[in-house]
Scaffold this motif. Sequence first.
Motif, PDB file in Angstrom:
ATOM      1  N   PRO A   1       5.976   6.142   6.192  1.00  0.00           N
ATOM      2  CA  PRO A   1       7.345   5.630   6.313  1.00  0.00           C
ATOM      3  C   PRO A   1       8.266   6.249   5.265  1.00  0.00           C
ATOM      4  CG  PRO A   1       5.955   4.017   5.220  1.00  0.00           C
ATOM      5  CD  PRO A   1       5.048   5.132   5.652  1.00  0.00           C
ATOM      6  N   LYS A   2       9.517   6.467   5.676  1.00  0.00           N
ATOM      7  CA  LYS A   2      10.531   6.992   4.752  1.00  0.00           C
ATOM      8  C   LYS A   2      11.174   5.871   3.943  1.00  0.00           C
ATOM      9  CE  LYS A   2      11.630  11.119   7.470  1.00  0.00           C
ATOM     10  NZ  LYS A   2      10.500  10.972   8.388  1.00  0.00           N
ATOM     11  N   VAL A   3      11.083   4.647   4.458  1.00  0.00           N
ATOM     12  CA  VAL A   3      11.513   3.451   3.731  1.00  0.00           C
ATOM     13  C   VAL A   3      10.393   2.429   3.860  1.00  0.00           C
ATOM     14  CG1 VAL A   3      13.978   3.862   4.105  1.00  0.00           C
ATOM     15  CG2 VAL A   3      12.688   2.514   5.767  1.00  0.00           C
ATOM     16  N   ALA A   4      10.390   1.436   2.971  1.00  0.00           N
ATOM     17  CA  ALA A   4       9.328   0.427   3.016  1.00  0.00           C
ATOM     18  C   ALA A   4       9.275  -0.223   4.394  1.00  0.00           C
ATOM     19  CB  ALA A   4       9.575  -0.627   1.945  1.00  0.00           C
ATOM     20  N   ARG A   5       8.073  -0.374   4.906  1.00  0.00           N
ATOM     21  CA  ARG A   5       7.895  -0.920   6.265  1.00  0.00           C
ATOM     22  C   ARG A   5       6.872  -2.044   6.240  1.00  0.00           C
ATOM     23  NH1 ARG A   5       6.104   2.378  11.772  1.00  0.00           N
ATOM     24  NH2 ARG A   5       5.341   0.559  12.927  1.00  0.00           N
TER      25      ARG A   5
ATOM     26  N   ALA B   1       0.853  -1.188   0.000  1.00  0.00           N
ATOM     27  CA  ALA B   1       0.000   0.000   0.000  1.00  0.00           C
ATOM     28  C   ALA B   1       0.883   1.230   0.000  1.00  0.00           C
ATOM     29  CB  ALA B   1      -0.929   0.005   1.212  1.00  0.00           C
ATOM     30  N   ASP B   2       0.313   2.348  -0.464  1.00  0.00           N
ATOM     31  CA  ASP B   2       1.032   3.617  -0.421  1.00  0.00           C
ATOM     32  C   ASP B   2       0.188   4.648   0.315  1.00  0.00           C
ATOM     33  OD1 ASP B   2      -0.943   3.767  -2.376  1.00  0.00           O
ATOM     34  OD2 ASP B   2       0.223   5.056  -3.711  1.00  0.00           O
ATOM     35  N   ASP B   3       0.808   5.789   0.613  1.00  0.00           N
ATOM     36  CA  ASP B   3       0.100   6.873   1.273  1.00  0.00           C
ATOM     37  C   ASP B   3      -0.889   7.499   0.289  1.00  0.00           C
ATOM     38  OD1 ASP B   3      -0.674   8.687   3.185  1.00  0.00           O
ATOM     39  OD2 ASP B   3       1.267   9.713   3.338  1.00  0.00           O
ATOM     40  N   MET B   4      -1.796   8.319   0.788  1.00  0.00           N
ATOM     41  CA  MET B   4      -2.859   8.897  -0.023  1.00  0.00           C
ATOM     42  C   MET B   4      -2.892  10.403   0.181  1.00  0.00           C
ATOM     43  SD  MET B   4      -5.519   6.021   1.326  1.00  0.00           S
ATOM     44  CE  MET B   4      -6.908   6.263   0.249  1.00  0.00           C
ATOM     45  N   ILE B   5      -2.921  11.145  -0.917  1.00  0.00           N
ATOM     46  CA  ILE B   5      -2.952  12.601  -0.867  1.00  0.00           C
ATOM     47  C   ILE B   5      -4.400  13.069  -0.898  1.00  0.00           C
ATOM     48  CG2 ILE B   5      -2.312  14.705  -2.100  1.00  0.00           C
ATOM     49  CD1 ILE B   5       0.110  13.050  -3.165  1.00  0.00           C
ATOM     50  N   LEU B   6      -4.763  13.948   0.018  1.00  0.00           N
ATOM     51  CA  LEU B   6      -6.136  14.443   0.097  1.00  0.00           C
ATOM     52  C   LEU B   6      -6.368  15.538  -0.936  1.00  0.00           C
ATOM     53  CD1 LEU B   6      -6.601  14.747   3.967  1.00  0.00           C
ATOM     54  CD2 LEU B   6      -7.071  12.797   2.499  1.00  0.00           C
ATOM     55  N   PHE B   7      -7.518  15.483  -1.597  1.00  0.00           N
ATOM     56  CA  PHE B   7      -7.927  16.571  -2.482  1.00  0.00           C
ATOM     57  C   PHE B   7      -9.428  16.764  -2.355  1.00  0.00           C
ATOM     58  CE2 PHE B   7      -9.069  13.046  -5.188  1.00  0.00           C
ATOM     59  CZ  PHE B   7     -10.044  13.514  -6.055  1.00  0.00           C
ATOM     60  N   SER B   8      -9.914  17.911  -2.809  1.00  0.00           N
ATOM     61  CA  SER B   8     -11.333  18.209  -2.676  1.00  0.00           C
ATOM     62  C   SER B   8     -11.726  19.311  -3.641  1.00  0.00           C
ATOM     63  CB  SER B   8     -11.654  18.642  -1.241  1.00  0.00           C
ATOM     64  OG  SER B   8     -13.027  18.995  -1.117  1.00  0.00           O
TER      65      SER B   8
ATOM     66  N   ALA C   1       7.275   9.475  -0.875  1.00  0.00           N
ATOM     67  CA  ALA C   1       6.722  10.106   0.318  1.00  0.00           C
ATOM     68  C   ALA C   1       7.357  11.467   0.556  1.00  0.00           C
ATOM     69  CB  ALA C   1       6.935   9.197   1.522  1.00  0.00           C
ATOM     70  N   ALA C   2       8.604  11.643   0.133  1.00  0.00           N
ATOM     71  CA  ALA C   2       9.269  12.926   0.324  1.00  0.00           C
ATOM     72  C   ALA C   2       8.607  14.041  -0.462  1.00  0.00           C
ATOM     73  CB  ALA C   2      10.747  12.805  -0.071  1.00  0.00           C
TER      74      ALA C   2
ATOM     75  N   MET D   1       5.817   5.936  -0.776  1.00  0.00           N
ATOM     76  CA  MET D   1       5.321   6.637  -1.950  1.00  0.00           C
ATOM     77  C   MET D   1       3.882   7.077  -1.710  1.00  0.00           C
ATOM     78  SD  MET D   1       4.603   3.525  -4.707  1.00  0.00           S
ATOM     79  CE  MET D   1       3.407   4.418  -5.708  1.00  0.00           C
ATOM     80  N   ALA D   2       3.440   8.044  -2.487  1.00  0.00           N
ATOM     81  CA  ALA D   2       2.066   8.546  -2.370  1.00  0.00           C
ATOM     82  C   ALA D   2       1.581   8.903  -3.761  1.00  0.00           C
ATOM     83  CB  ALA D   2       2.012   9.758  -1.445  1.00  0.00           C
TER      84      ALA D   2
END
Length: 438
Positions: free
Chosen positions: A143-147, A120-127, A350-351, A212-213
């Motif tokens: 996470p800054k590295v895969a966890r 899974a990756d992070d999710m960026i909010l939009f609206s 993610a950065a 990543m996101a």
Amino acid sequence: MADPRPQVSVIMASRNAAAYLPLAIRAVLAQTLTDLELIIIDDASEDDSWAVIRAAVAADPRIRAQRRSHSGGPAIARNDALALARGEWVAICDSDDSQHPRRLEMMLNAAGDLAADVVADDMILFSGQPMARGATILGRHAPKVARMLNLKDLVLSGVDPEGISHIGYLKPLIKRCFLNDLRYDPRLRIGEDHDLYLRLVLAGAKMWVLPMAAYLYRRHVASTSYRNVPRDLTAQMGVLDNLVQQQGRADLAELAHVRRQALLRRHAQLELARDVRAGHLGRALRRAVMRPDHLPWLASVLRNRMELKVQAAASRLWRRPQRWRLGGRSDGAGGVTLPMDADGALDLSAAAAPVWARMCCEASRREVEAEAVDALGQSALWMVPTVRTLAAGASDVANGTRARGSACAMAGSAGSERVAVESSGDQQQNAGRDDTDG
């Protein structure tokens, strides 16, 4: 000869999402990983969703769809989609969200490198409405590295201040053979994702969160996460208690006790908020006197709502439209510096997520016209879904393929083998999407 199995089955449950479905579908069809199928289950929508879905089915043979005659809720709709999935992997996507075209390919490559069963990756909010701030779902917990997640991470998600919050919101890629007979629990309207991921880990799945996101998560007032009510938490506690009893594991029981206490606190907070919204101030005051520790939480909720209202007012009165030039070079009026990775491609790590989150927030507060001046700019359009693109060519590239006819015309030519209407279904309260209070 039977059709070969696709590499990825993307499953999408939809309920009254006609306004958002075109973007969600285009985002899947535009993936650089083309060996996929998209399975859409319409959960007895009352708007034009089914016409939109049938038009998409007619336009691309990779799409299959079914329509439920009765709304069963997100868990049942997702289970219907899983029953149809043929891919080696299953990707979860919502009908009102979006994602970058490179996302599934990047996740599949990472899964291979990590020997993962779930990624899974992070999710960026939009609206489309003014947001108070730019953010991602995981925020500081990204996470800054895969966890690789462990049992404690899953059970205490959103409970342990030092742990990873909101794991249940994530939309992962799951190895289909690992799902076996695991399905979403139809008793849950909110929290069904978190429950499934927990049971996957209990079954031995290696679940990783990537640094990543590339998933864009839409926030709007029709989202189920905005309609979390005490009975949802009661259902979550019941399902958790059943799981503890079935597993018979002391470590799970200990962690589940901590989570249950947190859900009880949240249940009491929601009852207090419900009384305030309904104008039952006397009842709310009694609850506050009995549990004064809930007052800081209520104050934070009211403060956040006030910030949103102020931001909306400022957007209407003082914010002027902006014009962005998106590309590899930021020179010239309106030039925006885009984050790039070491290979010169758009940075989806993610950065870079805070950059995209700020741009999505800015685009929610005012009208933004965006001009993509090169391929990098066209790629960047995917990361800010609410901007209005100026160049027709750039818009077509960013949004996938050009339209091949009107929705009505395409709906009429959809193949019957890819479009089906289910005649049976369990009646349940409407749910706009399947967010997780995880």
